[in-house]
Enzyme design. Structure first.
Site, mmCIF file in Angstrom:
data_model
loop_
_atom_site.group_PDB
_atom_site.id
_atom_site.type_symbol
_atom_site.label_atom_id
_atom_site.label_comp_id
_atom_site.label_asym_id
_atom_site.label_seq_id
_atom_site.Cartn_x
_atom_site.Cartn_y
_atom_site.Cartn_z
ATOM 1 C CG ASP A 42 -2.301 -0.118 1.057
ATOM 2 O OD1 ASP A 42 -2.672 -0.577 -0.031
ATOM 3 O OD2 ASP A 42 -3.085 0.217 1.957
ATOM 4 C CG HIS A 102 7.629 -6.175 4.952
ATOM 5 N ND1 HIS A 102 7.771 -4.975 5.620
ATOM 6 C CD2 HIS A 102 6.983 -5.898 3.791
ATOM 7 C CE1 HIS A 102 7.234 -4.011 4.887
ATOM 8 N NE2 HIS A 102 6.753 -4.537 3.776
ATOM 9 C CG PHE A 162 9.548 -0.069 0.515
ATOM 10 C CD1 PHE A 162 9.197 -0.442 1.799
ATOM 11 C CD2 PHE A 162 9.443 -1.016 -0.497
ATOM 12 C CE1 PHE A 162 8.739 -1.726 2.072
ATOM 13 C CE2 PHE A 162 9.002 -2.305 -0.236
ATOM 14 C CZ PHE A 162 8.651 -2.664 1.053
ATOM 15 C CE1 TYR A 221 6.037 3.829 4.067
ATOM 16 C CE2 TYR A 221 6.841 5.246 2.316
ATOM 17 C CZ TYR A 221 7.044 4.210 3.207
ATOM 18 O OH TYR A 221 8.251 3.561 3.228
#
Length: 221
Positions: A65, A187, A78, A67
């Site tokens: 998703d 992750h 990211f 931020y």
């Protein structure tokens, strides 16, 4: 449907834009942006594609998703815009790069510099409501980004896919490992990374070693 997109991607994804699910998705996104605060800014929804052409792509990093805080999302997974504090996952990415390659942690978390070298920073869902993680999931974005990965898998060779966490690994499960290098790890989020399996995986040096072995320019991480 007229989607503003980098030309090489527009050619590759033209058929996808004509499908009913995609038209419904765009209508949903337009209504959401008109009625509430959403991220990233409208002009940056397809930033991952605009900053990394289909022709130049060498590496694919899959996120989930965007931020969902103010001024954070810029259309690259990211990544955050210049001047925005680094989210925890990005901090761990930079820590691992430093351990792997000895590269100092940069001043900016804007990863456009990676995209311009051929790194596709692709979220599974390209939009989100303010402060509501996952709010635009299951509206069609996942179908679209699956089509993108399938297209890359079929049309390209010698790509590096970095699949961090169970979500990314499941989304990339059909990638042909006889044509592409697939690197998997936990992750980089603190909850996952601190359990082991993120740090010391050397994905960045392994990526560059693979690219070099294929006669391709390495990424300046």
């Amino acid at each position: 449907m007229n989607i503003k997109l980098e030309e090489s991607w527009k050619v590759q994804l033209y058929d996808e834009f004509e499908k009913i699910y995609f038209q419904n998705l765009i209508n949903f996104v337009k209504k959401e942006y008109a009625s509430t605060v959403c991220y990233p800014p409208g002009k940056q929804i397809f930033n991952a594609f605009d900053k990394c052409s289909f022709k130049n792509i060498k590496v694919v990093i899959l996120g989930q998703d965007p931020y969902h805080g103010p001024n954070q999302a810029n259309g690259l997974c990211f990544s955050v815009s210049d001047g925005v504090p680094f989210p925890p996952s990005l901090i761990n990415i930079f820590k691992e790069i430093k351990k792997d390659l000895g590269t100092e942690i940069p001043n900016s978390g804007n990863l456009e510099r990676w995209a311009e070298q051929g790194v596709l920073l692709l979220n599974a869902t390209l939009t989100v409501r303010d402060n509501q993680a996952g709010s635009h999931q299951k509206q069609g974005w996942e179908t679209f980004t699956d089509a993108v990965i399938l297209k890359l898998n079929q049309e390209k060779e010698n790509l590096v896919f970095l699949l961090w966490g169970a979500f990314a690994q499941n989304k990339g499960k059909f990638i042909d490992t006889s044509k592409h290098l697939v690197l998997k790890s936990k992750h980089p989020s603190p909850l996952s990374a601190n359990q082991g399996g993120w740090f010391d995986q050397h994905h960045f040096s392994k990526t560059n070693a693979f690219l070099k072995s294929k006669g391709l320019k390495v990424i300046n991480w």
